[in-house]
Scaffold this active site. Structure first.
Site, PDB file in Angstrom:
ATOM      1  N   HIS A 187       0.852  -1.073   0.118  1.00 33.85           N
ATOM      2  CA  HIS A 187       0.129  -0.050  -0.227  1.00 33.85           C
ATOM      3  C   HIS A 187       1.110   0.925  -0.290  1.00 33.85           C
ATOM      4  CE1 HIS A 187       0.818   0.829   4.102  1.00 33.85           C
ATOM      5  NE2 HIS A 187       0.727  -0.477   4.477  1.00 33.85           N
ATOM      6  N   GLU A 204      -1.918  -7.454   7.604  1.00 33.92           N
ATOM      7  CA  GLU A 204      -0.827  -7.520   7.867  1.00 33.92           C
ATOM      8  C   GLU A 204      -0.400  -7.569   9.234  1.00 33.92           C
ATOM      9  OE1 GLU A 204       2.660  -6.667   7.726  1.00 33.92           O
ATOM     10  OE2 GLU A 204       2.827  -5.462   7.534  1.00 33.92           O
TER      11      GLU A 204
END
Length: 209
Positions: free
Chosen positions: A9, A82
């Site tokens: 990202h 994550e």
């Protein structure tokens, strides 16, 4: 040949502040949106067949920049989140080091399970790796772009490649909005084609998660 593009990202304010994000849903900042918009045409040129993203907004919104160019939908997969950083989430790296010195030292040394309720690297690799494999299996012979997170990308790719933690520590972390390319065929299985590909833009430290 199936091609898997594992895309980190764009930048967030917590990246810029060296603050541990983990699974906290921190949005892209202006730089992150700029990075996603700049990277999207490069990825669109690869003619993806599918886009999959972590359900955390910083990854989902990064993927949306590519979706806007390709017209493809973005499929969300929470397994692509994550690493969960337990008691460290929301802390600056310096705060984590001060409050949890033993665990921090183990983490810096590469201990795959350092404590402080941090998700183990084995669990992370299996979780993200399984999601990556499922994304690839959905479009055999095609190209899939997966928008995810730095730590998750490294461990998930390592899981597919069969690499242990020592090997993965020698691979540089993904910069914001850069990607790793894996390819698969029946003869060789998964192999690494490229790593840390992307435009050179302003970025926060690459190791901030």
């Amino acid at each position: 040949m199936t091609r898997l593009i594992v895309w980190r990202h764009g930048n967030t304010d917590w990246n810029a502040a060296d603050r541990v994000q983990g699974q906290t849903d921190v949005p892209l900042n202006d730089l992150g949106r700029e990075q996603a918009a700049a990277a999207a045409p490069l990825l669109a040129a690869l003619r993806p067949d599918a886009i999959v993203a972590s359900d955390l907004s910083r990854a989902a919104d990064t993927a949306a920049a590519l979706a806007a160019l390709t017209g493809l939908p973005v499929r969300a997969d929470a397994r692509l989140r994550e690493r969960h950083f337990g008691r460290w989430q929301g802390l600056a790296r310096t705060e984590a080091a001060e409050r949890y010195p033993d665990e921090y030292a183990r983490w810096r040394a590469g201990d795959p399970d350092p404590g402080a309720d941090i998700e183990s690297l084995d669990d992370l690799g299996k979780r993200v790796g399984t999601a990556l494999q499922d994304a690839a299996d959905a479009v055999p012979g095609g190209t899939v772009v997966v928008a995810t997170h730095g730590g998750g990308a490294r461990q998930g790719c390592g899981h597919l490649l069969g690499w242990d933690h020592g090997v993965l520590r020698s691979i540089g972390p993904l910069q914001n909005c850069h990607w790793t390319e894996l390819r698969h065929n029946d003869a060789r299985g998964w192999h690494l084609r490229a790593h840390n590909v992307g435009l050179i833009t302003r970025a926060a430290p690459a190791e901030v998660v």
